[in-house]
Design an enzyme around this catalytic site. Structure first.
Site, PDB file in Angstrom:
ATOM      1  N   GLY A  11       0.876  -1.208   0.000  1.00 50.52           N
ATOM      2  CA  GLY A  11      -0.062   0.142  -0.112  1.00 50.52           C
ATOM      3  C   GLY A  11       0.850   1.317   0.202  1.00 50.52           C
ATOM      4  N   ILE A  16      -0.946   6.344   4.408  1.00 51.30           N
ATOM      5  CA  ILE A  16       0.031   5.964   5.385  1.00 51.30           C
ATOM      6  C   ILE A  16       1.535   5.835   4.757  1.00 51.30           C
ATOM      7  CG2 ILE A  16       0.730   4.250   7.153  1.00 51.30           C
ATOM      8  CD1 ILE A  16      -2.368   3.667   7.698  1.00 51.30           C
ATOM      9  N   GLN A 112      -0.142 -12.570   0.286  1.00 54.01           N
ATOM     10  CA  GLN A 112       0.729 -12.209   0.940  1.00 54.01           C
ATOM     11  C   GLN A 112       1.687 -12.959   2.078  1.00 54.01           C
ATOM     12  OE1 GLN A 112       0.096  -8.205   2.164  1.00 54.01           O
ATOM     13  NE2 GLN A 112      -0.532  -7.491   0.042  1.00 54.01           N
ATOM     14  N   VAL A 129      -0.753  -3.316   9.451  1.00 49.63           N
ATOM     15  CA  VAL A 129      -1.585  -2.252   9.805  1.00 49.63           C
ATOM     16  C   VAL A 129      -2.651  -2.116   9.190  1.00 49.63           C
ATOM     17  CG1 VAL A 129      -1.300   0.359   9.614  1.00 49.63           C
ATOM     18  CG2 VAL A 129       0.853  -0.965  10.092  1.00 49.63           C
ATOM     19  N   ASN A 131      -6.470  -2.748   8.087  1.00 40.94           N
ATOM     20  CA  ASN A 131      -7.669  -3.275   8.635  1.00 40.94           C
ATOM     21  C   ASN A 131      -8.375  -4.271   7.874  1.00 40.94           C
ATOM     22  OD1 ASN A 131      -7.479  -2.048  11.388  1.00 40.94           O
ATOM     23  ND2 ASN A 131      -8.080   0.107  10.405  1.00 40.94           N
ATOM     24  N   ASP A 159      -3.268   3.111  19.014  1.00 36.27           N
ATOM     25  CA  ASP A 159      -4.250   3.270  20.107  1.00 36.27           C
ATOM     26  C   ASP A 159      -3.642   3.643  21.481  1.00 36.27           C
ATOM     27  OD1 ASP A 159      -6.434   2.466  18.521  1.00 36.27           O
ATOM     28  OD2 ASP A 159      -5.321   0.396  18.410  1.00 36.27           O
ATOM     29  N   HIS A 187      -8.005  -4.394  17.620  1.00 36.09           N
ATOM     30  CA  HIS A 187      -7.775  -2.875  16.988  1.00 36.09           C
ATOM     31  C   HIS A 187      -9.180  -2.474  16.421  1.00 36.09           C
ATOM     32  CE1 HIS A 187      -6.837   0.981  15.174  1.00 36.09           C
ATOM     33  NE2 HIS A 187      -7.146   0.315  13.910  1.00 36.09           N
TER      34      HIS A 187
HETATM   35  P1  NAI Z   1      -4.958   4.322   1.614  1.00 39.75           P
HETATM   36  O1  NAI Z   1      -6.286   3.890   0.982  1.00 39.75           O
HETATM   37  O2  NAI Z   1      -4.694   6.009   1.341  1.00 39.75           O
HETATM   38  O3  NAI Z   1      -3.786   3.467   0.774  1.00 39.75           O
HETATM   39  C1  NAI Z   1      -4.034   1.941   0.884  1.00 39.75           C
HETATM   40  C2  NAI Z   1      -3.150   1.611  -0.296  1.00 39.75           C
HETATM   41  O4  NAI Z   1      -3.138   0.291  -0.377  1.00 39.75           O
HETATM   42  C3  NAI Z   1      -3.854   2.222  -1.716  1.00 39.75           C
HETATM   43  O5  NAI Z   1      -2.860   2.795  -2.437  1.00 39.75           O
HETATM   44  C4  NAI Z   1      -4.037   0.761  -2.452  1.00 39.75           C
HETATM   45  O6  NAI Z   1      -3.700   1.014  -4.058  1.00 39.75           O
HETATM   46  C5  NAI Z   1      -3.188  -0.097  -1.744  1.00 39.75           C
HETATM   47  N1  NAI Z   1      -3.477  -1.672  -1.842  1.00 39.75           N
HETATM   48  C6  NAI Z   1      -4.665  -2.220  -1.914  1.00 39.75           C
HETATM   49  N2  NAI Z   1      -4.715  -3.450  -2.315  1.00 39.75           N
HETATM   50  C7  NAI Z   1      -3.194  -3.793  -2.089  1.00 39.75           C
HETATM   51  C8  NAI Z   1      -2.761  -4.801  -2.281  1.00 39.75           C
HETATM   52  N3  NAI Z   1      -3.359  -6.089  -2.643  1.00 39.75           N
HETATM   53  N4  NAI Z   1      -1.219  -4.939  -2.460  1.00 39.75           N
HETATM   54  C9  NAI Z   1      -0.615  -3.713  -2.282  1.00 39.75           C
HETATM   55  N5  NAI Z   1      -1.254  -2.517  -1.854  1.00 39.75           N
HETATM   56  C10 NAI Z   1      -2.431  -2.581  -1.844  1.00 39.75           C
HETATM   57  O7  NAI Z   1      -5.247   3.926   3.022  1.00 39.75           O
HETATM   58  P2  NAI Z   1      -4.295   4.569   4.221  1.00 39.75           P
HETATM   59  O8  NAI Z   1      -4.994   5.485   4.872  1.00 39.75           O
HETATM   60  O9  NAI Z   1      -2.914   4.436   3.819  1.00 39.75           O
HETATM   61  O10 NAI Z   1      -4.524   3.211   5.226  1.00 39.75           O
HETATM   62  C11 NAI Z   1      -4.229   1.877   4.989  1.00 39.75           C
HETATM   63  C12 NAI Z   1      -4.923   0.857   5.920  1.00 39.75           C
HETATM   64  O11 NAI Z   1      -4.190   1.176   7.245  1.00 39.75           O
HETATM   65  C13 NAI Z   1      -6.232   0.934   6.007  1.00 39.75           C
HETATM   66  O12 NAI Z   1      -6.671  -0.484   5.858  1.00 39.75           O
HETATM   67  C14 NAI Z   1      -6.574   1.420   7.292  1.00 39.75           C
HETATM   68  O13 NAI Z   1      -7.898   1.175   7.920  1.00 39.75           O
HETATM   69  C15 NAI Z   1      -5.516   1.089   8.201  1.00 39.75           C
HETATM   70  N6  NAI Z   1      -5.076   1.820   9.457  1.00 39.75           N
HETATM   71  C16 NAI Z   1      -4.909   1.142  10.600  1.00 39.75           C
HETATM   72  C17 NAI Z   1      -4.600   1.726  11.679  1.00 39.75           C
HETATM   73  C18 NAI Z   1      -4.089   1.039  12.979  1.00 39.75           C
HETATM   74  O14 NAI Z   1      -3.908   1.641  13.913  1.00 39.75           O
HETATM   75  N7  NAI Z   1      -3.998  -0.527  12.979  1.00 39.75           N
HETATM   76  C19 NAI Z   1      -4.541   3.225  11.747  1.00 39.75           C
HETATM   77  C20 NAI Z   1      -4.840   3.734  10.646  1.00 39.75           C
HETATM   78  C21 NAI Z   1      -5.199   3.026   9.436  1.00 39.75           C
END
Ligand code: NAI
Length: 328
Positions: A11, A16, A112, A129, A131, A159, A187
């Site tokens: 991603g 992120i 993966q 990370v 979700n 968190d 989470h």
């Molecule tokens: P985002 O939507 O900006 O980026 C996600 C990226 O992942 C996109 O560029 C997408 O093309 C890519 N992606 C999708 N499927 C993929 C695959 N099979 N292989 C490689 N890349 C792939 O989202 P953001 O804001 O970066 O968040 C990413 C994740 O982190 C979300 O699931 C979000 O809910 C989660 N998150 C978790 C937190 C935690 O505390 N554990 C805190 C904040 C976010």
């Protein structure tokens, strides 16, 4: 000079990723004496955006950055990986049922896990990370039978960090005055930030607060719903703070936690505290010699017990759902 450590970020073109990659390349993940080689995994339509981010990484001329590979093939991205940050995931969209969400993420985390199993370095460490992080980590772990199960972890450090600041503000202290404030469980909204084992300047945090209503009605919901509050305020989800927590998690995992300090991480349960064995759930842990160890022997009162059990019951349901979908 040392050989570079291979760090894979999935991603990588996302929000992120944009905060995370620059901090890894500047040495904040592994330290100022460790060169890194970045491997960026993205889906095909986002490869161009990942290349754009890589151009900016080039333009930082980071002394520790020894190279960048960009790919849409997990087998390439995880080849020789030492640290894998699994950020990319399928978000829940309007009208999506939990089963659909889990199925879509199974389609990401199963291959993966298989690619990590086949190609990772012997010392690979994985932080999920994306979700639903705990269950995505479980899916990947279940498809990597040759990798020790304790190398798969899920992030609850954001968190924890949120909880630190909420408590510091309540008591008019700084985060430096707080220790052993940890998250139990999933989470998700059921997570349990635990003040009953936390310390503020050596005193029990719950006693220092001395306000059970605040703990139940303000503190816990504020921490658990902080992600939604950020979206509401910023018009976009938390990204820099999530990246920061990922850095904290891996940094401590590799370098160890200071004496007398605990942190939170989703790790494979060994049955401690009555948690179903095999779930990836958050515990108080210490990091020593490159491994997380669950803190043992804590007394759990009825209030904490009910919350910990509820969050783990939610995780057990998610596990049963991915099992019935044939994802594990
Ligand atoms: P985002 O939507 O900006 O980026 C996600 C990226 O992942 C996109 O560029 C997408 O093309 C890519 N992606 C999708 N499927 C993929 C695959 N099979 N292989 C490689 N890349 C792939 O989202 P953001 O804001 O970066 O968040 C990413 C994740 O982190 C979300 O699931 C979000 O809910 C989660 N998150 C978790 C937190 C935690 O505390 N554990 C805190 C904040 C976010």
């Amino acid at each position: 000079t040392r050989t570079p450590v291979n760090v894979t970020v999935t991603g990588a073109a996302g929000q992120i990723g944009y905060s995370l990659l620059f901090r890894i390349a500047s040495g904040q993940l592994l330290g100022q004496d460790t060169p890194v080689r970045l491997k960026l995994l993205e889906i095909t339509p986002a490869l161009k955006a990942a290349e754009g981010t890589a151009m900016e990484l080039d333009d930082c001329a980071f002394p520790l950055l020894s190279g960048i590979d960009i790919t849409d093939d997990p087998n390439v991205a995880f080849d020789g990986v030492n640290v894998a940050l699994l950020v990319g995931a399928r978000p829940r969209t309007k009208g999506m049922e939990r089963g659909d969400l889990l199925e879509a993420n199974g389609g990401i985390f199963k291959p993966q896990g298989e690619a990590i199993n086949a190609h990772a370095a012997d010392d690979v460490r994985v932080l999920v990370v994306g979700n639903p992080a705990n269950t995505n980590a479980l899916i990947a772990q279940q498809h990597a039978p040759d990798v020790p199960a304790d190398r798969f972890t899920a992030m609850t450090r954001l968190d924890q960090n949120r909880a630190y600041t909420q408590l510091a503000k309540k008591l008019g202290v700084t985060v430096n005055d707080i220790k052993k404030l940890v998250i139990w469980g999933n989470h998700s909204a059921t997570q349990y930030p635990d003040l009953f084992h936390a310390e503020v300047n050596g005193k029990n945090a719950a006693e220092a607060v001395n306000d059970q209503a605040w703990i139940e009605n303000e503190f816990i919901p504020t921490v658990a719903k902080r992600g939604a509050a950020i979206i509401e305020a910023r018009g976009a989800s938390s990204a820099a703070s999530a990246a920061n927590a990922a850095i904290d998690h891996v940094h401590d995992w590799v370098n160890g936690t200071p004496e007398g300090q605990w942190i939170s991480a989703g790790v494979v349960s060994d049955g401690s505290y009555g948690t179903p064995e095999g779930l990836i759930t958050s515990f108080p842990v210490v990091a020593k010699d490159g491994r997380f160890e669950i803190v043992q022997g804590l007394e759990i009162d009825d209030f904490s017990r009910a919350r910990i059990d509820a969050s783990n019951a939610e995780l057990a349901e998610e596990r049963d759902a991915v099992r019935s979908l044939g994802l594990i």
